[in-house]
Structures are given as C-alpha cells and as structure tokens.
Write a protein that holds these residues in place. Sequence first.
Motif: not given
Length: 561
Positions: A192, A209, A221, A254, A257
């Motif tokens: 990320i 986002a 997202r 996580e 993303e």
Amino acid sequence: MRYKLQMMNTDFGVGMFAALPDVNLSFNEMAAHLRTYPYDDFMHEFVLQGFKEFRPRKIEKLISEVMADTGASDPVMTAVMYEACLCHQRLRSLLPLFDGLDPASLLPHTPAIHIRSNLLADQPLHREWIKVFSDNIFGLAPLPAPDATGLPPLFSPQDLERPAPMAAAEVRRSLEGKLPEPKPRRPLAETIQFALAALEKADAFLGPAMEHKASLSPVARLRHWMPKTRCVNGRMNNGLEGIQTCYGRGLTPERAEASYAMEMAERFSSYASFGPRGVLGYANDYPLTRATQDELAAEALDLRAMRLEVPYAGQTLHWFTGHTPDSAGGTVPLLIPAQLVFLFCNLDEQSLFSALGSTGLASGNTLAEAKVAALTEVIERDSDATTLFDPARCFRLESGDPEIARLLAAYEADGVHVWFMDVTTELGVPCYKSVVLGNLGDVNKGSGCSLNGRAALVSAMTETAYPHPGPKSGPAPDNLPVRRLEDLPDLSTGSAEGDLMVLEATLLANGCCPAYADLTRKDLGIPVVRALIPGLEIISDFDQYSRVSPRLYANYLDMFR
C-alpha cells in the motif's frame, strides 16, 4: 482533436465508456474530419452512434447523395452510413438504398469491424446460437436440447475434435522437485505504502479514497483518477482524458486499500501515449513497427490463432516488442499489436475488435505476481465465455474459517442468499462464479480464478455486484449441495514464481502459448503486464459480433449426451 472519456452505461456493475469529442462539432465538420482521418476510431464511432438520433428521411437524403456515384466519390461517409444501417435497427429498412454497392469495397475506408462481421456468411447463424447461450449464461434460462432449437448445427464433429486436456493438477504433480521454495509476498502495508506513494508522485489521484456498498465485499473502496494521453501517429494527432474510478474490495480494510491501489497502478499503466519514437513513458523502449503480420521479419503473436470477433485479414498494424516463454524457463521476444494491449488505443490503423476491455491486465509487487494475476484473469474470462449454466455444478458454501463463516451468516441474516457454481474449464485451474438473484429477475454475479480454489471463490463472492447491507435477494435454488471452502482444490505453490511455472506449463501442455507485454512505467516502477493467450476466449460479453466458440458448442452438446 481532443477527446474526453464518458461513461455511457453499465453492464453487470461495470462502466462502459466512450471517447467523445471535447468540442461541439457540426455534422459537416465531423464528416470533414473523418475524410482526413478515416481511421480515427473515436470520431468514427461517435458519428456512427449519432446517426441513431437522425430522422430516417435525413439519412435517406444523405445516402442518396453519396450513392449518386455508387459511393465512389465519398467512400468514408458511405462506409459509416452503411454501418449505421447495419447497427441501428430503426435504419435497417434503408439498406436497399445501397443496392449496386459491393460492401467489401468499403472495407479500406473504415476502422471498424461492422462490415467485416456482416460479410461473414455464417454470422447470422452464430447470432442465433449466441442468443440461446446468452439466455442461459447471463439469465440462467434452461437450455433447449439441440434438436429443439430449430437451428442447424454450427460445427461438424470434425470441427469439435480436440486432444485430451492436461489439467493443472496433473501438471503440478509433474513439476514436483522443480518448483522454487515457497516465498511470502510483500506485506500488505508495504504494498500500500509503495503503490500510493508512486501514484501520488505521478499525479494520478483525483480526490481521496471513499467507501462504497455496491458489492458483497465487507470492505470496499473507490477512488477517482484521470488518464491523460496524446497520440501522434501517422495521420493521427489527438488527446484523450477523462475521470475514471478504480475499486478495491477485501475482507479487511488493508486488503481493500491494496486492491484499489494496485488496480489503479494497472489501469494507469494501460493508457499509453504515442509519438514518433513509439510508445512513450515506459521502463522499456518501445518503438513501433508498422506492418502486416506476414511482413514482419521477427517472431510475432499469431493473430490467426487469437479468438477475434472477425478473423484477421492481413491489416497493417503497429507492433511493439513483448515476450513469451521459451523451453528453457526463460523468455524470448515476440511482437504484439499495440491495440491488443493498451486501453482506448486510437492509432492510424483498422481495429481488430468492436471493443477491447481490460481482461489480462494486472499489476503486482513483482513481474511474476503480475503475470500470475494476468493469466488467471484471462482463464477466468475464458471460463465465462465457454461454461454454460448447469444446476448440477451449483452449490452452497460453508466454512470453518471464522471470518468467512461470520460473513456467510451475515448474508443469510440480512436475507441475501448467495450461491455458487463451479465453472472450472478443462484446464483445471479453479474458477468459481457466485450468484445472487434480485427480486426483479436480475442476476447478479461475480467470478474468480486462482490456483488456490479458496481464494478464487472468495474473490468471486466479494466481486458480486449486489449491495450488502441492502435489499433482500431472491431465494437460492432448492436442495443445492453444500461444499466446504476448505475442501476446494489448492494447486498453489507458495510463491508467485512457482505459480507462474504451473500456469504456463498447463497452458503450453494444452497448446496455448501465452504472450506478455511489460507495461511497467518509468514514473511508477510498479510491475504491470497484459497477458494474451491464443486459443482462449478474450470477450465474454455476447452481442451481434460474437462468434460461438467451438469449445462452448462442444460443452453444450456434452450436456445432452
């Protein structure tokens, strides 16, 4: 000419975009532009679609004017008007106005496949069979038996003969002792951080986002971004820009993303600018070679083996250097047409497709990771195009994984009934489709493919375009068997390099040699590839240009044997 990307509609939750002129033009100005730049596909399609808003009497007058000399003095406009009468049902009655014209004479004057497709003698029969299969695959309608369709067969028994397949499980066993040691992927936090920093530096983002609830994913997202490209090629000199959206889904914030960041890297890398030096902005230098396939001196992707809507007929194209596996575990150069690789590619050449999507585009922390993701996406799309809906392949899911079990229970508690279908093809790479029936008869689906069957199914489930929380769904079919997530096949090796070995060896064993274009950009440094696999289906959106795959037809006959 400057163009802007604009979303025209959605299909199964996927946005459909077109490139439109960024200035208001009169019809005469657009016609003059096409006469100067006849292979400007953006303008050609804009004019073609605009004809459906014309009064038939106005078009009749325009056709009469160009047909005064059988279209010879204005072949470019004759071609696009003839295509309008083919493509728009309300204008088909005007086709007799072209009597005396050989449609094949228009082929050099249009970039599109519309006339080429219409000239295929068996295309009407393919359209009839496509309707039968489309109702089944997309609408889950029962299939009629071959003798109940009222249609002649598409293929002879000889056309359907194929060697016995070698499935991925057998290939993986044959590679034992040759596979690399397991190697963990880069931690999500590092993925990320690196991807977002690179995209920020490349000025890709438009805003922050945002969360969205348009799928079964517990976390989702989206983020907007804007591609900006320039094409100076042959007679062409145009620019393109427009707002695009990337999506990320996952079981945790996580994962979601990382998913949207890597999807943005993939898409950002797939919009290319072109200039006198060739394809611009990539880590590798990519000069273009303008030639037909037969004129090329170097090894090239065999377009006659690709599953195109219309067979390749020797058109002059722009090629650049990709690569393909060799027999020693390395790679060798292979020329690939640029239009098969880049999104909204508008070079001074004729098109090979009615529209080409993002199938086979993927990014990764390493080139091997990107290749694995790209290959499984092509296999997934091929599965969509060749596997019919069959209740015998369907099942409900249970899992001993607390995270998955809680998610399945939450769906049921909210009245969302998700069920699945095993759509693994003869290649044996696990593919699954998830289904949620809407209360208005709509079929909401997601699909996934991976050497790890569990990962493939979870991907399919979280990709399903049905909001959760959201309205109650229609019921699942009665009496479906239950499969445990943990019992699904797992052919993964623990490393991207090992998985790539298994996938490539499986494809090669079944007569499909993959090709890759490395799209790693200088300004991102994130590995991105486009994978192309001759012999596998590229497009699964059935329409008037679709050709029934012999494998799809054989699978259909097998269901009634």
